[in-house]
Design an enzyme around this catalytic site. Structure first.
Site, PDB file in Angstrom:
ATOM      1  N   ASP A   1       0.840  -1.186   0.000  1.00 27.05           N
ATOM      2  CA  ASP A   1       0.000   0.000   0.000  1.00 27.05           C
ATOM      3  C   ASP A   1       0.881   1.243   0.000  1.00 27.05           C
ATOM      4  O   ASP A   1       1.945   1.279   0.587  1.00 27.05           O
ATOM      5  CB  ASP A   1      -0.936   0.007   1.211  1.00 27.05           C
ATOM      6  CG  ASP A   1      -0.181  -0.120   2.525  1.00 27.05           C
ATOM      7  OD1 ASP A   1       0.644  -1.039   2.615  1.00 27.05           O
ATOM      8  OD2 ASP A   1      -0.405   0.696   3.428  1.00 27.05           O
TER       9      ASP A   1
ATOM     10  N   GLY B   1       3.907   3.477  -4.583  1.00 25.14           N
ATOM     11  CA  GLY B   1       4.378   3.997  -5.858  1.00 25.14           C
ATOM     12  C   GLY B   1       4.127   3.051  -7.011  1.00 25.14           C
ATOM     13  O   GLY B   1       4.749   3.148  -8.052  1.00 25.14           O
TER      14      GLY B   1
ATOM     15  N   ASP C   1      -1.304   5.256 -15.211  1.00 23.18           N
ATOM     16  CA  ASP C   1      -1.651   4.166 -14.299  1.00 23.18           C
ATOM     17  C   ASP C   1      -2.885   3.396 -14.737  1.00 23.18           C
ATOM     18  O   ASP C   1      -2.871   2.173 -14.884  1.00 23.18           O
ATOM     19  CB  ASP C   1      -1.870   4.722 -12.885  1.00 23.18           C
ATOM     20  CG  ASP C   1      -0.620   5.354 -12.314  1.00 23.18           C
ATOM     21  OD1 ASP C   1       0.477   5.088 -12.850  1.00 23.18           O
ATOM     22  OD2 ASP C   1      -0.729   6.113 -11.344  1.00 23.18           O
TER      23      ASP C   1
END
Length: 407
Positions: free
Chosen positions: A152, A155, A203
C-alpha cells in the site's frame, strides 16, 4: 496456477468467504475484481503532458469481492483499514477539488490525504465519476477490499488500482457495459476532479489495457496504444528459466500519498508553464499549454528562454534520458543499491518518485540473490526507514501479470 500466480485459489476462497458472511449470500454469488499494480520502465512524468509511456502490470494488486446489495446501499470493509464505509448510490457526491481537463493549475493546489477522510474516498469517487458522466446507478454493493501485503502507498499505482476496482464492481452490479477506454477516463475523473491530483493516464491505462508478459505502449495525447510482445527467448523462459527475467520491487520505508504532496501538482504546473513559454515564443499561444503540443524543433529553438527549473522539466519531457532525481535521499540510495545488486539489468524509481519504491528487472536465475543483497545493503544506509519495513515484504520478487478483470 503456478507458484507466482495471483490471485491464488486460497485468496479467492478467503475473500468470497468474508463477503458471503457480510451479505448473507452463498460464496458462489460473490464476484472478485482483480485490479493489478503496474510498473513503468520508461515514461514517468510525461503522461500528464500527453507524452509517450510504457508500462506493464504485475502479479500483485487489489482484490475486491462483492455482491449486489439489492438496494441503493454500498457497504464496504477493508483488509487494511478499520471500520465500515456506508453510503447510497442515489446520493449526490460533489468533487473535493475540481480540476477540469486542460485547466491550468496552481502549483500549491493539492488535495487532503485520504487519511483525513475515511478510507472509502475512492469508492465515493468512483460513484462521482459514473454519475458525473451521465450513468444512472440504482444498486449498490456489499464488498470487501484488500491489497497485496506490504504494497500500500508504494508507488505502484495503488490508488488507480483501487479506483478501477470500485468502478468495475459498481458497473457490474448495475449492468453497465463500459469499455476500458471509458474506464480510463472515469478513473481520471476520480483522480483529477474528485481528489484534485493532476496526474495523467499512465496508471489506469496500464491497469486496464495490459496483457500478461506484454509491454503496453501508449501515446497519452492521442490515446493510441499497442501491446509489445516479448522477444522469443523471453517467451520461452518457462522452458529455459535462466534466460528469463523477474521484477524486483524494493521499498524504502517512505510512505506518503501524492494527494497530500504538493510536489506532484507543482511538477505538472511547471511543465504547463514551460509549455506556455515555448508556445508563446513560437506564436502559438492559443494552443493548450501541454508539452505534447510543443514540437521538438520549437523546444530546441526557444529552450534558452526557460528559467532553470522549467528548463529541467522540459528537458526531462523531450529527452527521457535523465531520470528524475528530485526524489528523496533514501529513495535514491535504494536505487543505487539496486544497481549494484547481482543480476540486475536496470532499475528506476516507481511512480512519481515522491514515495518509497524502486523497481528493477533482474535475471530470473539471480532474483533471490539480488533480493538478499538489497535486504542487507539498504539498512546500512537508512537504518531508521529500513526498520519500518517488514523483512518479508521489504523486497519482493514479482512477475508480469494480466490487466484488470472480474472472476
Amino acid at each position: 496456477m503456478g507458484a507466482m500466480s495471483w490471485p491464488t485459489q486460497d485468496e479467492l476462497h478467503e475473500i468470497r468467504k468474508i463477503v458471503s458472511e457480510m451479505a448473507g449470500k452463498g460464496r458462489e454469488d460473490v464476484r472478485v475484481v482483480v485490479s493489478p499494480y503496474r510498473i513503468c520502465p520508461l515514461g514517468a512524468h510525461v503522461d500528464h503532458q500527453g507524452g509517450i509511456i510504457s508500462a506493464m502490470t504485475i502479479n500483485k494488486g487489489i482484490l475486491l469481492g462483492f455482491v449486489p446489495s439489492g438496494s441503493t446501499e454500498v457497504a464496504l470493509r477493508s483488509g487494511q483499514f478499520k471500520g465500515e464505509v456506508r453510503f447510497r448510490v442515489n446520493e449526490n457526491h460533489k468533487s473535493r477539488q475540481t480540476i477540469s481537463k486542460g485547466e491550468e493549475i496552481n502549483a500549491d493546489k493539492s488535495s487532503p490525504s485520504p487519511d483525513e477522510f475515511e478510507w472509502g474516498i475512492y469508492a465515493r469517487g468512483a460513484l462521482y465519476a459514473l454519475q458525473s458522466r451521465g450513468n444512472h446507478l440504482a444498486q449498490g454493493i456489499i464488498g470487501y477490499i484488500c491489497g497485496s501485503e506490504g504494497l500500500d502507498s508504494s508507488g505502484l499505482s495503488s490508488s488507480a488500482a483501487v479506483g478501477i476496482a470500485y468502478l468495475l464492481a459498481l458497473e457490474t452490479a448495475n449492468g453497465l457495459t463500459v469499455s476500458p477506454t471509458e474506464n480510463i477516463e472515469y478513473d481520471r475523473v476520480i483522480e483529477n476532479e474528485y481528489l484534485g491530483l493532476r496526474n495523467g493516464i499512465l496508471d489506469q491505462s496500464a491497469i486496464l489495457l495490459s496483457s500478461h508478459g506484454c509491454l503496453t505502449y501508449m501515446n497519452c495525447k492521442t490515446t493510441e496504444h499497442k501491446l509489445i510482445r516479448p522477444p522469443k527467448f523471453l517467451e520461452d523462459q518457462e522452458a529455459e528459466p535462466q534466460k528469463g527475467y523477474k521484477i524486483l520491487l524494493a521499498f524504502s520505508g517512505l510512505r506518503q500519498a501524492l494527494t497530500n504532496n504538493p510536489g506532484y501538482n507543482s511538477r505538472v504546473a511547471e511543465c504547463q508553464e514551460a509549455a506556455k513559454v515555448l508556445l508563446n515564443a513560437s506564436g502559438n499561444k492559443e494552443v493548450e499549454p501541454f508539452l505534447c503540443n510543443v514540437k521538438p524543433e520549437v523546444y530546441e529553438a526557444h529552450k534558452f528562454k526557460l528559467e532553470p527549473n522549467l528548463a529541467k522539466r522540459a528537458e526531462h519531457y523531450f529527452s527521457e534520458n535523465m531520470r528524475v532525481r528530485k526524489g528523496c535521499e533514501p529513495l535514491f540510495q535504494l536505487y543505487e543499491v539496486l544497481l549494484r545488486a547481482p543480476g540486475v539489468f536496470g532499475a528506476r524509481f516507481s511512480g512519481a518518485g515522491f514515495r518509497g519504491c524502486c523497481v528493477a528487472l533482474v535475471d530470473a536465475a539471480r532474483a533471490t540473490e539480488a533480493a538478499k543483497f538489497v535486504r542487507v545493503e539498504y539498512p546500512k544506509l537508512q537504518p531508521v526507514f529500513a526498520s519500518q519495513l517488514s523483512h518479508g515484504t521489504a523486497v519482493l520478487i514479482c512477475e508480469a501479470g494480466d490487466g484488470a478483470r472480474i472472476f
